[in-house]
Design an enzyme around this catalytic site. Structure first.
Site, mmCIF file in Angstrom:
data_model
loop_
_atom_site.group_PDB
_atom_site.id
_atom_site.type_symbol
_atom_site.label_atom_id
_atom_site.label_comp_id
_atom_site.label_asym_id
_atom_site.label_seq_id
_atom_site.Cartn_x
_atom_site.Cartn_y
_atom_site.Cartn_z
ATOM 1 N N GLU A 133 34.583 32.264 20.609
ATOM 2 C CA GLU A 133 35.597 33.203 21.088
ATOM 3 C C GLU A 133 35.628 34.400 20.136
ATOM 4 O OE1 GLU A 133 38.244 35.481 22.688
ATOM 5 O OE2 GLU A 133 37.585 33.671 23.737
ATOM 6 N N CYS A 231 37.732 34.810 36.821
ATOM 7 C CA CYS A 231 38.923 34.491 37.618
ATOM 8 C C CYS A 231 39.440 35.761 38.289
ATOM 9 C CB CYS A 231 40.007 33.834 36.763
ATOM 10 S SG CYS A 231 40.664 34.888 35.446
#
Length: 509
Positions: A133, A231
């Site tokens: 990340e 998404c």
């Protein structure tokens, strides 16, 4: 508030009839809540018998379950890492990645950790899982979720994709790119999501996604699988990104996969004429082929299934992936084993507190073989990271030169001539793996007191002699469990249990 530009764009995509159905799904107050069972700690049937509000399976994830009218995030089982609360659509990409034990897998854009922990459950503690990340604060959350779910074979990094592509070129068998996106799939459950949305941000996301996907491709072995997902509903970030990638990476192809639960194909007609014509002017045959391939990507529409929506595409690199061409090369070299004086204090801790098979226990030159009585193992290389002791697979890439949040299983802290076990080790172990444990029911006031950080009194003194449950006269490290699931450490002395549940995780019920 749903942005007007978003509505107009979706209407142009879908046409009047389907657009009305799509928009109606945003007005529907019904939200689909789900959790995914952590099979590293329990199985679905056990959990269903204890959490009666768990309902129907998520069609594309057999360990995912819908629930209603419950708050599983406030249950002690959540702190014990028995499940991960995850939106149902978000479970689909890992299903199609199809991770397997023993593989080398990268989750490139991994925070907060839903897909990483899902991959880890498929891997069952075997192989190398690199999870990354770029945002440091989010990387900390990712690391905590890896810890909570008892994962021992993950290297958690805080890097950018360009640097990783240099370090891990041609290394991974499978890669997940759940790309940072404009988040249009969040509109239904987050009323403020629309305030941050704009067409300019959509285009900026698409540029960034192409760069991340290109870097990811460099790290995949021939014959390897890469799943790209978002998404969001934007074609710029979905079908057009895949079209662009296929055209510029002719050694990749889209894999046709079996769909289930209302999942549909992507829509090649969403690719703009402008983009198609630009590439067709370079090579019209390849442009046609790439556009056709985009139709084998996948869409999860919120008006057609029980989820907030997702896009994904399963890509593979041309070539054959065999165990022979999965390189034994370790990027950065292997980690350096901890010095004998450090492993010695840990060995003493193991012999005093861990229930292991004496015939299968050895620590030699920093390499540990430890068969636990519960049937699992603590095998691997012991190495130091500052004053912290870690256990990792022997072929886990070196932590040197990387921004590392967690490198394998955190065993604990070496403090001069003693060793203090970590919370991560507690969450990995089970009651049958330790010499002393104390179990509290999940609905008891005692487990709530423990999670609040309070010192506990030992009340049991008439236990069966064969039991490893702590007694009033017990001394040493005690694994605290709830309904037999590990949740943290305490230390027994003088009829009391000194609480070692981490201060930053304590809960006020």
């Amino acid at each position: 508030m749903i942005p007007v530009d978003f509505k107009e764009r979706m209407k142009s995509y879908l046409g009047e009839k389907e657009y009305d159905d799509f928009l109606s799904s945003f007005d529907n107050d019904e939200r689909y809540h789900s959790l995914r069972v952590n099979t590293l700690k329990c199985n679905g049937e056990d959990l269903k018998s204890k959490l009666l509000y768990i309902e129907k399976e998520v069609p594309w994830e057999e360990k995912g379950f819908y629930y209603e009218d419950a708050q599983p995030g406030k249950h002690p089982y959540h702190e014990a890492g028995l499940y991960y609360i995850q939106e149902p659509s978000a479970m689909a990409p890992v299903h199609f990645l199809d991770p397997k034990p023993g593989e080398k897998i990268l989750d490139l854009c991994a925070a907060p950790g839903g897909k990483t922990t899902q991959i880890a459950s498929y891997m069952n503690g075997e192989g190398i899982l690199v999870t990354n990340e770029i945002n440091r604060d989010r990387a900390r959350i990712l690391s905590l979720n890896v810890e909570r779910l008892g994962i021992k074979n993950a290297l958690v990094l805080n890097e950018d994709s360009a640097h990783l592509s240099e370090v891990f070129e041609g290394y991974f068998e499978k890669i997940l790119v759940d790309a940072p996106c404009s988040g249009e799939g969040m509109f239904r459950k987050n009323d403020n999501a629309g305030d941050e949305w704009s067409l300019e941000n959509v285009r900026a996301c698409a540029v960034r996604q192409k760069e991340i996907l290109s870097n990811a491709a460099k790290m995949l072995l021939p014959g390897g699988r890469l799943v790209y997902s978002t998404c969001t509903f934007s074609a710029d970030e979905n079908e057009e990104t895949i079209f662009d990638f296929l055209f510029n990476n002719p050694d990749f192809h889209v894999v046709k996969v079996e769909k289930t639960g209302g999942i549909e194909n992507g829509r090649k007609e969403f690719i703009s004429d402008e983009l198609f014509d630009r590439y067709a002017s370079i090579d019209s045959g390849r442009a046609d082929k790439c556009k056709e391939a985009v139709a084998d990507s996948l869409r999860l529409w919120p008006h057609k299934l029980k989820g907030e929506g997702h896009f994904l595409c399963v890509l593979e690199r041309d070539g054959e992936l065999t165990r022979e061409n999965v390189s034994s090369y370790v990027p950065g070299g292997r980690n350096i084993a901890a010095k004998p004086e450090c492993t010695k204090v840990f060995e003493a801790f193991v012999k005093e507190n861990i229930s292991f098979d004496k015939k299968s226990f050895e620590i030699k030159r920093g390499r540990m073989v430890c068969g636990l009585k519960g049937g699992r193992s603590l095998n691997g290389l012991i190495y130091m990271f500052g004053d912290q002791l870690y256990l990792c697979p022997e072929d886990m890439p070196s932590v040197n030169g990387l921004k590392v949040m967690r490198g394998g299983l955190h065993l604990g802290t070496v403090k001069k001539d003693r060793f203090e076990p970590s919370h991560a080790l507690a969450l990995f172990l089970k009651s049958e793996d330790v010499c002393l444990y104390k179990d509290y029911p999940s609905d008891s006031s005692e487990i709530k007191s423990y999670l609040n950080g309070q010192t506990m009194k030992i009340t049991d003194d008439t236990l069966d002699a064969a039991s490893n449950q702590v007694k009033k006269d017990s001394k040493g490290w005690v694994l605290i469990t709830t309904d037999s699931y590990s949740i943290g450490w305490a230390k027994a002395a003088g009829g009391m249990l000194k609480n070692h549940y981490p201060k930053g995780l304590r809960i006020n019920y």
